[in-house]
Motif scaffolding. Structure first.
Motif, PDB file in Angstrom:
ATOM      1  N   GLU A 124       0.832  -1.193   0.000  1.00  0.00           N
ATOM      2  CA  GLU A 124       0.000   0.000   0.000  1.00  0.00           C
ATOM      3  C   GLU A 124       0.873   1.251   0.000  1.00  0.00           C
ATOM      4  O   GLU A 124       0.572   2.232  -0.706  1.00  0.00           O
ATOM      5  CB  GLU A 124      -0.922   0.004   1.225  1.00  0.00           C
ATOM      6  CG  GLU A 124      -1.788   1.249   1.383  1.00  0.00           C
ATOM      7  CD  GLU A 124      -2.776   1.448   0.240  1.00  0.00           C
ATOM      8  OE1 GLU A 124      -3.337   2.557   0.141  1.00  0.00           O
ATOM      9  OE2 GLU A 124      -3.003   0.519  -0.552  1.00  0.00           O
ATOM     10  N   LEU A 125       1.958   1.227   0.774  1.00  0.00           N
ATOM     11  CA  LEU A 125       2.874   2.369   0.776  1.00  0.00           C
ATOM     12  C   LEU A 125       3.506   2.530  -0.596  1.00  0.00           C
ATOM     13  O   LEU A 125       3.612   3.655  -1.108  1.00  0.00           O
ATOM     14  CB  LEU A 125       3.960   2.162   1.835  1.00  0.00           C
ATOM     15  CG  LEU A 125       5.023   3.270   1.928  1.00  0.00           C
ATOM     16  CD1 LEU A 125       4.383   4.623   2.234  1.00  0.00           C
ATOM     17  CD2 LEU A 125       6.072   2.916   2.983  1.00  0.00           C
ATOM     18  N   ARG A 126       3.882   1.426  -1.228  1.00  0.00           N
ATOM     19  CA  ARG A 126       4.461   1.485  -2.570  1.00  0.00           C
ATOM     20  C   ARG A 126       3.475   2.092  -3.555  1.00  0.00           C
ATOM     21  O   ARG A 126       3.840   2.916  -4.401  1.00  0.00           O
ATOM     22  CB  ARG A 126       4.883   0.079  -3.008  1.00  0.00           C
ATOM     23  CG  ARG A 126       5.283  -0.042  -4.476  1.00  0.00           C
ATOM     24  CD  ARG A 126       6.404   0.894  -4.865  1.00  0.00           C
ATOM     25  NE  ARG A 126       7.633   0.555  -4.172  1.00  0.00           N
ATOM     26  CZ  ARG A 126       8.721   1.317  -4.210  1.00  0.00           C
ATOM     27  NH1 ARG A 126       8.692   2.481  -4.861  1.00  0.00           N
ATOM     28  NH2 ARG A 126       9.804   0.957  -3.571  1.00  0.00           N
ATOM     29  N   VAL A 162       1.711  10.055  -1.355  1.00  0.00           N
ATOM     30  CA  VAL A 162       2.065   9.679   0.017  1.00  0.00           C
ATOM     31  C   VAL A 162       1.690  10.781   1.011  1.00  0.00           C
ATOM     32  O   VAL A 162       1.387  10.501   2.178  1.00  0.00           O
ATOM     33  CB  VAL A 162       3.568   9.317   0.117  1.00  0.00           C
ATOM     34  CG1 VAL A 162       4.448  10.560  -0.023  1.00  0.00           C
ATOM     35  CG2 VAL A 162       3.865   8.595   1.425  1.00  0.00           C
ATOM     36  N   THR A 163       1.665  12.021   0.549  1.00  0.00           N
ATOM     37  CA  THR A 163       1.291  13.114   1.460  1.00  0.00           C
ATOM     38  C   THR A 163      -0.205  13.149   1.755  1.00  0.00           C
ATOM     39  O   THR A 163      -0.654  13.969   2.570  1.00  0.00           O
ATOM     40  CB  THR A 163       1.729  14.475   0.897  1.00  0.00           C
ATOM     41  OG1 THR A 163       1.187  14.640  -0.419  1.00  0.00           O
ATOM     42  CG2 THR A 163       3.255  14.595   0.838  1.00  0.00           C
ATOM     43  N   SER A 164      -0.974  12.270   1.119  1.00  0.00           N
ATOM     44  CA  SER A 164      -2.403  12.184   1.452  1.00  0.00           C
ATOM     45  C   SER A 164      -2.608  11.502   2.802  1.00  0.00           C
ATOM     46  O   SER A 164      -3.694  11.588   3.380  1.00  0.00           O
ATOM     47  CB  SER A 164      -3.166  11.422   0.365  1.00  0.00           C
ATOM     48  OG  SER A 164      -2.758  10.053   0.314  1.00  0.00           O
ATOM     49  N   LEU A 165      -1.562  10.834   3.305  1.00  0.00           N
ATOM     50  CA  LEU A 165      -1.647  10.188   4.608  1.00  0.00           C
ATOM     51  C   LEU A 165      -1.613  11.251   5.701  1.00  0.00           C
ATOM     52  O   LEU A 165      -0.803  12.183   5.661  1.00  0.00           O
ATOM     53  CB  LEU A 165      -0.466   9.233   4.805  1.00  0.00           C
ATOM     54  CG  LEU A 165      -0.460   7.948   3.987  1.00  0.00           C
ATOM     55  CD1 LEU A 165       0.890   7.258   4.148  1.00  0.00           C
ATOM     56  CD2 LEU A 165      -1.584   7.032   4.442  1.00  0.00           C
ATOM     57  N   LYS A 166      -2.471  11.103   6.689  1.00  0.00           N
ATOM     58  CA  LYS A 166      -2.476  12.018   7.820  1.00  0.00           C
ATOM     59  C   LYS A 166      -1.157  11.885   8.576  1.00  0.00           C
ATOM     60  O   LYS A 166      -0.745  10.792   8.946  1.00  0.00           O
ATOM     61  CB  LYS A 166      -3.642  11.699   8.757  1.00  0.00           C
ATOM     62  CG  LYS A 166      -3.773  12.674   9.918  1.00  0.00           C
ATOM     63  CD  LYS A 166      -4.979  12.346  10.778  1.00  0.00           C
ATOM     64  CE  LYS A 166      -5.104  13.337  11.937  1.00  0.00           C
ATOM     65  NZ  LYS A 166      -6.265  13.017  12.802  1.00  0.00           N
ATOM     66  N   GLY A 167      -0.476  13.001   8.773  1.00  0.00           N
ATOM     67  CA  GLY A 167       0.796  12.990   9.471  1.00  0.00           C
ATOM     68  C   GLY A 167       1.999  13.045   8.547  1.00  0.00           C
ATOM     69  O   GLY A 167       3.132  13.175   9.016  1.00  0.00           O
TER      70      GLY A 167
END
Length: 339
Positions: free
Chosen positions: A41-43, A51-56
């Motif tokens: 999922e990270l890939r 990847v910046t859509s992830l909170k934090g």
């Protein structure tokens, strides 16, 4: 490069350089965010540029993750590593290389910011042979001090860590409050089970000279006490502002430290620099042992020992009187004399 390792190492270098806590936490939060994801999922997110859509995960941490996922050392980390080659302190090189361990550190079990395992990993990276875990005692509620029950659980974790590692020893310890009546803020039975007891005053620091002297002497005379922590309680800089030294009969306090075999801590935190130079000289003349400690509340702060080594060397403190230069066998033999 593993992106979580890259983010954690960045946090280490930032802590070491005393960067603002919000900046450090930004990278730790990003590491936590991607830790929750399956590798595939990270890939997928990295490949899609999302990847910046992830909170934090912000722009800078997203860049670090993306470059690490490309099996490269991120540019930001490479720059921090280069800057980290410079010593924190200009002097103290001889003592700095002689230091083997640290008898004062905190984890997120009390008021530290990182798990015990992260503190141990950083100590190993710095080449420490031993590290004492000395979270606060129950009276210091503002620092989430450990009750008997919580400390009992922590000791089990320490034993597990020691069973899995051969190149470093995690010492069971506590930074215990010296209460107003001079007693220590933990049961004698529990204190007897610990390797290291750092006794410190944290409250009513503006008490009169006689009151503070008697309080400190009570802590020093307790048979479990190994180290007298940041003895004046002063703050000379930093986000908490400044605070004057406590008033006490230093000559009497240090004479009894020498008589009771209690080491005087040279606290290496830049905002403390405690004791001040004149009191280190007084303790030296009284025949005291010393313990150069980081009082680290985060992994990168473990390298603050450099500041303590610089001050001790400048003031002529002999290496043989600094217990944190001793090999583990010699140190544990000294500690066991108080058990």
């Amino acid at each position: 490069m593993d992106p979580i390792e890259a983010l954690e190492e960045i946090s280490f270098w930032l802590e070491r350089s005393q960067a603002p806590s919000f900046k450090v936490q930004a990278f730790r939060k990003a590491a936590d965010a991607i830790h929750q994801l399956a590798p595939e999922e990270l890939r997928r997110l990295v490949d899609a540029g999302r990847v910046t859509s992830l909170k934090g995960v912000g722009a800078r941490s997203g860049e670090v993750i993306t470059q690490a996922m490309a099996d490269a050392v991120p540019d930001y980390l490479a720059d921090l590593r280069e800057r980290g080659k410079e010593a924190l302190a200009a002097g103290g090189g001889t003592l700095r290389t002689a230091l083997r361990g640290d008898l004062h550190s905190h984890s997120n079990w009390s008021d530290g910011g990182s798990p015990i395992e992260a503190m141990v990993a950083a100590a190993r990276t710095l080449g420490r042979e031993y590290l004492a875990l000395t979270d606060h005692s129950p009276n210091l509620t503002i620092a989430n001090g450990l009750s008997v029950e919580r400390l009992e659980k922590q000791l089990g974790i320490v034993e597990g860590i020691n069973a899995s590692l051969e190149d470093i020893r995690l010492l069971k310890g506590i930074e215990v409050d010296i209460l107003e009546d001079g007693t220590l803020d933990q049961t004698p039975e529990m204190l007897a089970r610990l390797d290291v007891v750092v006794a410190s005053v944290h409250s009513k620091l503006r008490a009169d000279r006689q009151t503070m002297t008697q309080r400190m002497l009570g802590g020093i005379r307790d048979p479990h006490t190994n180290v007298l922590g940041h003895c004046t309680g002063r703050l000379v800089q930093g986000s908490r502002g400044t605070r004057p030294e406590s008033e006490f009969d230093a000559a009497k306090v240090f004479t009894e430290c020498a008589e009771w075999g209690v080491a005087v801590e040279i606290n290496s935190r830049p905002e403390r620099q405690d004791p001040p130079d004149n009191l280190i000289k007084l303790a030296l003349d009284a025949g005291c042992l010393f313990s150069i400690d980081s009082d680290a509340h985060a992994p990168g702060q473990l390298d603050f020992l450099q500041y303590g080594a610089e001050r001790a060397e400048a003031l002529g403190v002999p290496k043989e009187r600094i217990v944190t230069t001793w090999p583990l066998e010699q140190l544990t033999e000294w500690l066991s004399l108080k058990k």
